[in-house]
Every structure is written in C-alpha cells, then in structure tokens.
Design a protein around this motif. Structure first.
Motif, mmCIF file in Angstrom:
data_model
loop_
_atom_site.group_PDB
_atom_site.id
_atom_site.type_symbol
_atom_site.label_atom_id
_atom_site.label_comp_id
_atom_site.label_asym_id
_atom_site.label_seq_id
_atom_site.Cartn_x
_atom_site.Cartn_y
_atom_site.Cartn_z
ATOM 1 N N LYS A 9 -1.359 -7.782 -12.592
ATOM 2 C CA LYS A 9 -0.933 -6.794 -11.608
ATOM 3 C C LYS A 9 -1.225 -5.414 -12.192
ATOM 4 O O LYS A 9 -0.532 -4.969 -13.091
ATOM 5 N N LYS A 10 -2.278 -4.772 -11.697
ATOM 6 C CA LYS A 10 -2.590 -3.423 -12.171
ATOM 7 C C LYS A 10 -2.055 -2.428 -11.158
ATOM 8 O O LYS A 10 -2.396 -2.487 -9.985
ATOM 9 N N ARG A 35 2.238 -1.381 -2.902
ATOM 10 C CA ARG A 35 0.776 -1.450 -2.916
ATOM 11 C C ARG A 35 0.166 -0.063 -2.748
ATOM 12 O O ARG A 35 0.765 0.836 -2.160
ATOM 13 N N ASN A 36 -1.073 0.082 -3.233
ATOM 14 C CA ASN A 36 -1.758 1.369 -3.162
ATOM 15 C C ASN A 36 -1.914 1.868 -1.732
ATOM 16 O O ASN A 36 -1.737 3.057 -1.469
ATOM 17 N N CYS A 37 -2.225 0.970 -0.788
ATOM 18 C CA CYS A 37 -2.398 1.412 0.601
ATOM 19 C C CYS A 37 -1.077 1.938 1.168
ATOM 20 O O CYS A 37 -1.063 2.901 1.949
ATOM 21 N N VAL A 38 0.039 1.346 0.755
ATOM 22 C CA VAL A 38 1.356 1.813 1.196
ATOM 23 C C VAL A 38 1.662 3.178 0.565
ATOM 24 O O VAL A 38 2.143 4.094 1.239
ATOM 25 N N LYS A 39 1.362 3.310 -0.724
ATOM 26 C CA LYS A 39 1.600 4.596 -1.405
ATOM 27 C C LYS A 39 0.782 5.721 -0.769
ATOM 28 O O LYS A 39 1.274 6.835 -0.629
ATOM 29 N N GLN A 40 -0.455 5.410 -0.388
ATOM 30 C CA GLN A 40 -1.296 6.433 0.245
ATOM 31 C C GLN A 40 -0.646 6.934 1.536
ATOM 32 O O GLN A 40 -0.585 8.132 1.784
ATOM 33 N N SER A 60 13.894 1.099 -8.781
ATOM 34 C CA SER A 60 12.576 1.630 -9.134
ATOM 35 C C SER A 60 11.570 0.596 -9.622
ATOM 36 O O SER A 60 10.373 0.853 -9.586
ATOM 37 N N GLY A 61 12.019 -0.558 -10.095
ATOM 38 C CA GLY A 61 11.082 -1.597 -10.513
ATOM 39 C C GLY A 61 10.145 -1.096 -11.597
ATOM 40 O O GLY A 61 10.569 -0.683 -12.670
ATOM 41 N N SER A 62 8.859 -1.095 -11.310
ATOM 42 C CA SER A 62 7.845 -0.664 -12.277
ATOM 43 C C SER A 62 7.841 0.850 -12.495
ATOM 44 O O SER A 62 7.202 1.331 -13.426
ATOM 45 N N GLY A 63 8.513 1.593 -11.616
ATOM 46 C CA GLY A 63 8.485 3.056 -11.699
ATOM 47 C C GLY A 63 7.298 3.658 -10.979
ATOM 48 O O GLY A 63 7.013 4.849 -11.076
ATOM 49 N N ASN A 64 6.622 2.839 -10.225
ATOM 50 C CA ASN A 64 5.431 3.213 -9.480
ATOM 51 C C ASN A 64 5.641 4.488 -8.644
ATOM 52 O O ASN A 64 4.878 5.451 -8.750
ATOM 53 N N TYR A 155 12.976 7.531 2.372
ATOM 54 C CA TYR A 155 11.924 6.551 2.623
ATOM 55 C C TYR A 155 12.503 5.158 2.425
ATOM 56 O O TYR A 155 13.127 4.876 1.405
ATOM 57 N N ILE A 156 12.290 4.278 3.403
ATOM 58 C CA ILE A 156 12.773 2.906 3.317
ATOM 59 C C ILE A 156 11.601 1.950 3.536
ATOM 60 O O ILE A 156 10.872 2.065 4.523
ATOM 61 N N GLU A 157 11.443 1.016 2.597
ATOM 62 C CA GLU A 157 10.439 -0.038 2.724
ATOM 63 C C GLU A 157 11.207 -1.329 2.982
ATOM 64 O O GLU A 157 12.063 -1.710 2.185
ATOM 65 N N HIS A 158 10.930 -1.984 4.103
ATOM 66 C CA HIS A 158 11.745 -3.127 4.510
ATOM 67 C C HIS A 158 10.953 -4.092 5.383
ATOM 68 O O HIS A 158 9.863 -3.763 5.845
ATOM 69 N N ILE A 159 11.529 -5.282 5.598
ATOM 70 C CA ILE A 159 10.900 -6.239 6.518
ATOM 71 C C ILE A 159 11.767 -6.495 7.741
ATOM 72 O O ILE A 159 11.283 -6.936 8.755
ATOM 73 N N ASP A 160 13.046 -6.209 7.646
ATOM 74 C CA ASP A 160 13.973 -6.419 8.755
ATOM 75 C C ASP A 160 14.242 -5.072 9.426
ATOM 76 O O ASP A 160 14.710 -4.140 8.787
#
Length: 191
Positions: A9-10, A35-40, A60-64, A155-160
């Motif tokens: 995972k890069k 993912r990069n496309c989401v960050k963009q 924060s997870g990876s701190g991305n 900012y919220i990233e979610h599936i529901d």
C-alpha cells in the motif's frame, strides 16, 4: 519459479510542497487509507480554506490527510489515532519529512472528544466504515464539547447516508466514489 511480490500500500501526497512523497508503509495493518482520487476531490473542495487553518484529523490512521493538509499549508494539525503501531509509523514519517506542525496523539478519539475543546477550522471524520455509532458519536461530541466554531468545515467519509447531522451543519459538497460518500459540511449559526 516466479516469486509473487506482495503489493504494498503506497500512500503518496498528491499536492503541495510534499507532493509525490510516500508515507511509511502501513502493510499488514488493517486500515483503509483515503485513496488518491478521493484526496484530490477533497482538497479541491478545500483549496480556498486550507492555508493557515487549524485541522483536527479524527481516526487519522496512516496520517494521510494530516500530512496532505500540512503539505497544502495548513498551520497546524492534531491527529488522533488509537492504534499504537500506526501512531509510531506516523511519527516516523513526520520526523523523516521534517514536519513540525503535526501533533499526534495515541488516544481513543471518542474519549478525546468527550472533553471541552478548542474549535478547529477543518475537521476530518473518517472512522472505520462498519461503525456508524462511532461516526454519530463523533459528530455529536464535536458539537457538544465545542470543537467547532461558526465557519468550521467538517469532512465526513462514509458509506451510510443515514447519519446524524446537526441542524446548523449545512451540506456544501457531496460526491460518491464507488460505495464511498464524501460529504463536506459548513457550520453556520442557527437563525
């Protein structure tokens, strides 16, 4: 005989002065980095707000998102993460990149938010997808314990899509990428 290499995972920074830098590996850890496309998409939305902002990166997870924010000239980021291994990796990356304005805390985000805080300009909420309760509690505590101000962006990233949103949070951007929903809210005064 061919030896199959494990695909690593890069995680790359997509913009700003750290653009194209790779974060330390988070292989063998069960996380889902943004993912990069989401960050963009996200940082296109935030481009007029990120400079000199105070950011809170919950889960924060990876701190991305934390490092991406600093790369795009946020003033300060507080990163909250419960997993000690991820915290260690994030601190190693921060040190390697010579970043001075990210503070990483090895804490349970919900416990952290259950105390009175100081408001942030931008807040990232990207908890584990399968835990709607965690997301709803985070939103509730952000409001209840003073982590937002009038003009905060959340900012919220979610599936529901059936999540709790306070009346004074106005949806300003939304996009679906696959099963993931990206929602950007602006906190305003209740009239």
């Amino acid at each position: 005989m061919k030896i199959k290499k494990n695909k690593q995972k890069k995680i790359r920074i997509t913009g700003g002065f750290l653009r194209s830098r790779v974060l330390h590996s988070v292989n063998k850890i069960n996380i889902r980095p943004t993912r990069n496309c989401v960050k963009q998409v996200l940082f296109n939305w935030l481009q007029n707000h990120i400079k000199n902002s105070l950011c809170l990166d919950c889960f924060s997870g990876s701190g991305n998102l934390s490092i991406e924010s600093i790369s795009r000239l946020a003033k300060l980021v507080i990163a909250l993460e419960k997993n000690y291994v991820l915290v260690k990796k994030l601190k190693k990356t921060i040190k390697f990149f010579l970043i001075k304005n990210i503070s990483v805390f090895n804490v349970n985000t919900i416990k952290w938010l259950k105390k009175t805080g100081k408001p942030f300009d931008i807040i990232y909420l990207d908890p584990p997808f399968n835990n709607k309760l965690l997301l709803n509690l985070s939103i509730k505590y952000l409001e209840k314990y003073n982590w937002t101000h009038n003009n905060s962006i959340i900012y919220i990233e979610h599936i529901d899509n059936n999540i709790y949103i306070p009346d004074n949070w106005k949806l300003i951007k939304k996009k679906n990428i696959g099963i993931v929903s990206l929602s950007l809210f602006y906190k305003s005064k209740i009239i």
